[in-house]
Design a protein around this motif. Structure first.
Motif, PDB file in Angstrom:
ATOM      1  N   TYR B  19     -43.630 -13.778 -21.420  1.00  0.00           N
ATOM      2  CA  TYR B  19     -42.865 -14.034 -22.641  1.00  0.00           C
ATOM      3  C   TYR B  19     -43.680 -13.650 -23.875  1.00  0.00           C
ATOM      4  O   TYR B  19     -43.200 -12.959 -24.772  1.00  0.00           O
ATOM      5  N   LYS B  22     -44.029 -10.004 -24.932  1.00  0.00           N
ATOM      6  CA  LYS B  22     -42.837  -9.216 -25.215  1.00  0.00           C
ATOM      7  C   LYS B  22     -42.889  -8.448 -26.528  1.00  0.00           C
ATOM      8  O   LYS B  22     -42.405  -7.327 -26.619  1.00  0.00           O
ATOM      9  N   VAL B  62     -37.413 -12.083 -18.181  1.00  0.00           N
ATOM     10  CA  VAL B  62     -38.544 -11.182 -17.963  1.00  0.00           C
ATOM     11  C   VAL B  62     -38.278 -10.236 -16.785  1.00  0.00           C
ATOM     12  O   VAL B  62     -39.187  -9.539 -16.317  1.00  0.00           O
TER      13      VAL B  62
END
Lengths: 442, 442
Positions: B19, B22, B62
């Motif tokens: 996360y 990203k 993801v």
């Protein structure tokens, strides 16, 4: 003969050493701070202490109650100050029942003095506990940069809410533990004696300024001064954080505690200088490791100060443990028994103390509450064997805290019904109401 | 671009790193253990995991949900085994709703693989966190006897229930914390596949042997085996402690879980060799120190495994925090907001998980309970917008846990009344009962 290690020579540790020394055992006490008799300023936390029945009973058994009484001030009643400075009153108990304002530092020095006078107690100051092996009762202390490991028959952790011995417990699987910081913290403020050394508020009373979400209290000191404590949210809209200048604080104080503020000299300086402290509730289980290590007092059950039972319950720990140890030479079964039987009482007084905060800061300001107390006391005077008010059970008896809590809940349920009786404010001491309570007790 | 430190590459840490990477930030992940891809045995705790909606939703973002699904076994229903081996059934949800049995080790390796494939994530194994400064986000690691301090923009503590990062939080004043060992612990036992690799119990189900004060459960593995877990008191009259020989244990198992025991090869050896582990509930507050340090997953809210939500809630932490961080570049307000808004949800799932233990070990064995579930499901099918069963809210939705808990209490109050309707076992799908529920919802 056994040899014991006591970690911490605060109130509980120094009293415990006296108990443990009774049968001729050798007691080695280690204290992190320097000898408090040499430096009267370093007394640590100083919320005023209110000594009551459980404390007195524990002190009596080591024969120092008279010396303590000499410097103690009895407080017979609560004096409530409303926002206009108008006073109302509530007796704590019957006749001459009182709780006693004592100085933490003075009492601690007296206990240390008494302990040191015993040939089989040795107190070492300036010894910091840095490690412990709970399984074999060995503790390592640091003193003047040197470390030293002491291994005796058992170790007693009486080193307070931030106990180093308990930290070793916390590393063990199966040890339940909680530390809970409550919303409110506190700040001490002082009211000096009058010019002639007189008390500027009623002397033999505990003063409360109940304001709902917060409160100020004041306890008398022998020199004519009062130690006030403001209990107030740490954070939020109206809090220690939001009162971020002594001007704002003074404004707030004058709106809420005008009659007290008038008596505080040098308020701004006090506000800026005196620390703001937080309040933590600590619970854990179990309190012992076999017959080798055990926790007492704040180390195992730190509570909030609102029932005046922190010291009293710690002192009672000493007496209860001593009585169990009297009956059995087997330390393991004694420690197990203490941890198992005393834990529910520690949990009970912890909950009662939080309840009493609500009572003090909020309920004592409400006419309904004072009426309710009056009805309870009236009934209790008529039927003393049927009704002992919860406050009396906690403060003026040695009834187990867990039993008092349970009794208190029953009484509360009854009184809630009583308060709903029509015209109760007129009927409060009538036969009708008393019979209603009698029947409810069946 | 920011640079983040993630402590712990377990399930939550490795997902979190994905996360955080990203938006092109650099993520440095440190893991105490060696690379699990090189040593498949060292997978740590291995209670079977049940992946459900919240977990899937977090994995989707993801992009690894398909790979995970490939090795997962859907469990559509509970199969209850009574003491005589008789079976009863309870669907988890509607139609094809299922929870999925996945391997902790397999999933962790997949997440690590995925994270390492990102150019801006670097995972360092065999790095033990030995100290941290939460105020400036610096962390010291030990690797091959050398120590190294890493100071990035923020540190994320995802190092599990016994978090080293949280230990640093615990030293701070104002940090509320509890660790609570429940009465029950657990031991894993294995049921091998049949000789032809077949499943020897219904494959796509979670098996429960509810016995009131304790229970056995079994979850399927892809190789045809089942991992069973016995949840049982640690101490006391009937406990892991009292079953102190494999003979006693076998006797106990044959009396209580006969049909399962028959399928366990080499039971005595398993009993003696497999560890007995305790279960701890951890709660704390706050989870962050300014915009510098933050705790996620088991490090901030370790829960009991009975709702299958430990991993799912940890994964949801990652998604919730990411969404908050998306909206604001200010880490301090993002961390504060996460800690404040997510905490009630963590508390809620913690309580729900304990409740579900009672449900699984006790209620699922009672005809009344199965009838109640049937009534709820029937009503929910008729009025899906008015009633989503609590289990579905937790397992098949992303409704906030705190909201689910509150809704569940309302539903429980209604269902208690419904179950008191005369002849409810006959009327369970009648208009009368459905109208009663409809009215209660008004």
């Amino acid at each position: 003969m056994k040899r014991y290690t006591v970690v911490g020579a605060g109130l509980v540790g120094s009293l415990l050493s006296l108990y443990l020394s009774k049968k001729g055992h050798q007691v080695d006490v280690y204290e992190r701070r320097k000898d408090p008799r040499k430096n009267k300023k370093s007394e640590g936390r100083s919320i005023n202490l209110a000594l009551s029945e459980r404390g007195w009973a524990s002190l009596k058994e080591v024969g120092i109650e008279k010396e303590v009484l000499f410097d103690a001030i009895p407080m017979y009643r609560r004096v409530m100050h409303d926002i206009e400075g108008k006073l109302s009153y509530q007796d704590y108990g019957k006749n001459s029942q009182a709780i006693y304002s004592v100085s933490r530092g003075g009492l601690n020095r007296l206990l240390i003095e008494k302990a040191e006078s015993k040939p089989n107690i040795k107190i070492s100051f300036d010894h910091k506990c840095i490690a412990a092996n709970l399984n074999d009762a060995s503790v390592t202390f640091e003193h003047q940069r040197k470390t030293n490991e002491i291994k005796n028959d058992a170790v007693f952790g009486t080193d307070g809410a931030f106990s180093k011995i308990r930290l070793e417990f916390q590393k063990r699987s199966g040890f339940s533990y909680s530390q809970d910081y409550i919303e409110h913290g506190y700040k001490e403020l002082n009211i000096n004696p009058g010019p002639d050394g007189s008390f500027r508020l009623e002397k033999e009373a505990l003063h409360i300024w109940p304001r709902g979400g917060y409160m100020l209290i004041a306890l008398p000191n022998p020199d004519g001064s009062f130690t006030c404590t403001l209990f107030f949210p740490m954070k939020g809209e109206l809090s220690f954080e939001s009162l971020d200048s002594s001007n704002k604080a003074k404004e707030f104080m004058s709106q809420n505690f005008g009659d007290a503020l008038e008596l505080m000299e040098d308020f701004e300086n006090q506000w800026n200088t005196n620390p703001t402290s937080s309040l933590v509730i600590i619970k854990c289980d179990p309190w012992n490791v076999k017959g080798k290590s055990i926790l007492l007092g704040d180390a195992s059950h730190a509570i909030v100060p609102f029932y005046g039972q922190g010291m009293n319950s710690g002192f009672e720990d000493c007496r209860v443990l001593y009585e169990i140890m009297e009956k059995s030479d087997n330390l393991e079964s004694a420690f197990e028994s203490f941890s198992t039987t005393r834990k529910p009482d520690a949990d009970a007084i912890s909950d009662l103390a939080m309840q009493n905060f609500v009572e003090m800061r909020d309920l004592t300001g409400q006419p309904d509450f004072l009426l309710r107390k009056k009805i309870e006391n009236n009934f209790s005077n008529l039927y003393p064997d049927k009704w002992m008010p919860l406050y009396s059970q906690v403060t003026f008896s040695q009834i187990r805290y867990s039993k008092a809590l349970a009794e208190g809940k029953k009484q509360d349920a009854i009184m809630q019904k009583v308060m709903k009786i029509q015209n109760i404010e007129k009927l409060w001491n009538s036969e009708e109401v008393n019979n209603f309570i009698l029947n409810s007790l069946l």
